[in-house]
Write a protein that holds these residues in place. Structure first.
Motif, mmCIF file in Angstrom:
data_model
loop_
_atom_site.group_PDB
_atom_site.id
_atom_site.type_symbol
_atom_site.label_atom_id
_atom_site.label_comp_id
_atom_site.label_asym_id
_atom_site.label_seq_id
_atom_site.Cartn_x
_atom_site.Cartn_y
_atom_site.Cartn_z
ATOM 1 N N ASP A 70 0.849 -1.186 0.000
ATOM 2 C CA ASP A 70 0.000 0.000 0.000
ATOM 3 C C ASP A 70 0.889 1.241 0.000
ATOM 4 O OD1 ASP A 70 -1.999 1.850 0.208
ATOM 5 O OD2 ASP A 70 -2.535 1.360 2.273
ATOM 6 N N PRO A 71 0.909 2.011 -1.078
ATOM 7 C CA PRO A 71 1.808 3.165 -1.165
ATOM 8 C C PRO A 71 1.508 4.253 -0.128
ATOM 9 C CG PRO A 71 0.394 3.070 -3.096
ATOM 10 C CD PRO A 71 0.142 1.830 -2.306
ATOM 11 N N ASN A 72 0.309 4.262 0.444
ATOM 12 C CA ASN A 72 -0.024 5.266 1.456
ATOM 13 C C ASN A 72 0.697 4.999 2.775
ATOM 14 O OD1 ASN A 72 -1.791 6.647 -0.256
ATOM 15 N ND2 ASN A 72 -3.419 5.216 0.207
ATOM 16 N N ASP A 73 1.225 3.799 2.971
ATOM 17 C CA ASP A 73 1.896 3.431 4.211
ATOM 18 C C ASP A 73 3.410 3.576 4.151
ATOM 19 O OD1 ASP A 73 -0.569 2.764 5.227
ATOM 20 O OD2 ASP A 73 -0.357 0.633 4.807
ATOM 21 N N TRP A 74 3.964 3.989 3.006
ATOM 22 C CA TRP A 74 5.410 3.955 2.832
ATOM 23 C C TRP A 74 5.976 5.293 2.386
ATOM 24 C CZ3 TRP A 74 7.731 -0.315 4.552
ATOM 25 C CH2 TRP A 74 6.965 -1.461 4.672
ATOM 26 N N LEU A 75 7.237 5.553 2.778
ATOM 27 C CA LEU A 75 8.018 6.700 2.338
ATOM 28 C C LEU A 75 9.320 6.176 1.738
ATOM 29 C CD1 LEU A 75 7.656 8.920 5.521
ATOM 30 C CD2 LEU A 75 6.504 9.277 3.350
ATOM 31 N N LEU A 76 9.864 6.891 0.763
ATOM 32 C CA LEU A 76 11.107 6.477 0.114
ATOM 33 C C LEU A 76 12.297 7.088 0.849
ATOM 34 C CD1 LEU A 76 12.333 4.946 -2.305
ATOM 35 C CD2 LEU A 76 12.240 7.094 -3.561
ATOM 36 N N SER A 77 13.183 6.232 1.344
ATOM 37 C CA SER A 77 14.345 6.700 2.098
ATOM 38 C C SER A 77 15.598 6.759 1.236
ATOM 39 C CB SER A 77 14.586 5.788 3.296
ATOM 40 O OG SER A 77 15.730 6.184 3.997
ATOM 41 N N LYS A 78 15.832 5.722 0.424
ATOM 42 C CA LYS A 78 17.029 5.667 -0.404
ATOM 43 C C LYS A 78 16.681 4.996 -1.722
ATOM 44 C CE LYS A 78 21.793 4.042 -0.255
ATOM 45 N NZ LYS A 78 22.790 3.294 0.529
ATOM 46 N N LYS A 79 17.201 5.551 -2.824
ATOM 47 C CA LYS A 79 16.887 5.039 -4.152
ATOM 48 C C LYS A 79 18.184 4.846 -4.924
ATOM 49 C CE LYS A 79 14.388 6.410 -8.292
ATOM 50 N NZ LYS A 79 13.596 7.464 -8.916
ATOM 51 N N THR A 80 18.453 3.604 -5.359
ATOM 52 C CA THR A 80 19.604 3.310 -6.207
ATOM 53 C C THR A 80 19.100 2.620 -7.461
ATOM 54 O OG1 THR A 80 20.036 1.147 -5.241
ATOM 55 C CG2 THR A 80 21.106 3.023 -4.192
ATOM 56 N N ASN A 81 20.007 2.294 -8.370
ATOM 57 C CA ASN A 81 19.620 1.609 -9.603
ATOM 58 C C ASN A 81 19.167 0.183 -9.350
ATOM 59 O OD1 ASN A 81 20.267 3.877 -11.057
ATOM 60 N ND2 ASN A 81 22.330 3.173 -11.556
ATOM 61 N N VAL A 82 19.614 -0.414 -8.254
ATOM 62 C CA VAL A 82 19.344 -1.820 -7.976
ATOM 63 C C VAL A 82 18.211 -2.016 -6.976
ATOM 64 C CG1 VAL A 82 20.379 -3.960 -7.136
ATOM 65 C CG2 VAL A 82 21.761 -2.343 -8.429
ATOM 66 N N GLU A 83 18.140 -1.146 -5.963
ATOM 67 C CA GLU A 83 17.145 -1.335 -4.915
ATOM 68 C C GLU A 83 16.690 -0.008 -4.333
ATOM 69 O OE1 GLU A 83 19.345 -3.751 -2.207
ATOM 70 O OE2 GLU A 83 20.377 -2.048 -1.320
ATOM 71 N N TRP A 84 15.522 -0.047 -3.686
ATOM 72 C CA TRP A 84 14.995 1.090 -2.965
ATOM 73 C C TRP A 84 14.854 0.696 -1.506
ATOM 74 C CZ3 TRP A 84 10.085 2.668 -6.207
ATOM 75 C CH2 TRP A 84 10.481 3.146 -7.459
ATOM 76 N N VAL A 85 15.101 1.639 -0.615
ATOM 77 C CA VAL A 85 14.837 1.429 0.799
ATOM 78 C C VAL A 85 13.602 2.267 1.133
ATOM 79 C CG1 VAL A 85 15.708 1.685 3.143
ATOM 80 C CG2 VAL A 85 17.276 1.069 1.295
ATOM 81 N N ILE A 86 12.546 1.581 1.550
ATOM 82 C CA ILE A 86 11.314 2.273 1.909
ATOM 83 C C ILE A 86 11.101 2.135 3.408
ATOM 84 C CG2 ILE A 86 10.218 2.116 -0.351
ATOM 85 C CD1 ILE A 86 8.712 -0.340 0.614
ATOM 86 N N VAL A 87 10.468 3.144 4.001
ATOM 87 C CA VAL A 87 10.249 3.187 5.440
ATOM 88 C C VAL A 87 8.754 3.275 5.691
ATOM 89 C CG1 VAL A 87 10.719 4.484 7.552
ATOM 90 C CG2 VAL A 87 12.437 4.375 5.749
ATOM 91 N N GLU A 88 8.271 2.439 6.612
ATOM 92 C CA GLU A 88 6.857 2.464 6.953
ATOM 93 C C GLU A 88 6.554 3.733 7.749
ATOM 94 O OE1 GLU A 88 3.498 -0.656 8.475
ATOM 95 O OE2 GLU A 88 5.564 -0.985 9.059
ATOM 96 N N ARG A 89 5.475 4.403 7.398
ATOM 97 C CA ARG A 89 5.127 5.674 8.040
ATOM 98 C C ARG A 89 4.870 5.520 9.535
ATOM 99 N NH1 ARG A 89 3.044 10.046 4.662
ATOM 100 N NH2 ARG A 89 3.014 9.373 2.511
#
Length: 51
Positions: free
Chosen positions: A21-40
């Motif tokens: 659910d995109p409403n529950d997540w924030l983007l912390s780090k974005k690279t070409n290989v992976e993203w680090v998402i943080v729960e709100r």
């Protein structure tokens, strides 16, 4: 850890394709290989593959 940022429309669509659910997540780090998402609510981080 960096502060999370709001997701763009394309990032929201990618999270929906991963059954998250995109409403529950924030983007912390974005690279070409992976993203680090943080729960709100809890602040827990999760690593997902980049599109």
């Amino acid at each position: 850890m960096k502060n999370g940022k709001k997701l763009t429309v394309s990032q929201r669509q990618h999270l929906q394709s991963l059954a998250l659910d995109p409403n529950d997540w924030l983007l912390s780090k974005k690279t070409n290989v992976e993203w680090v998402i943080v729960e709100r609510s809890s602040g827990k981080a999760q690593v997902i593959p980049a599109p």
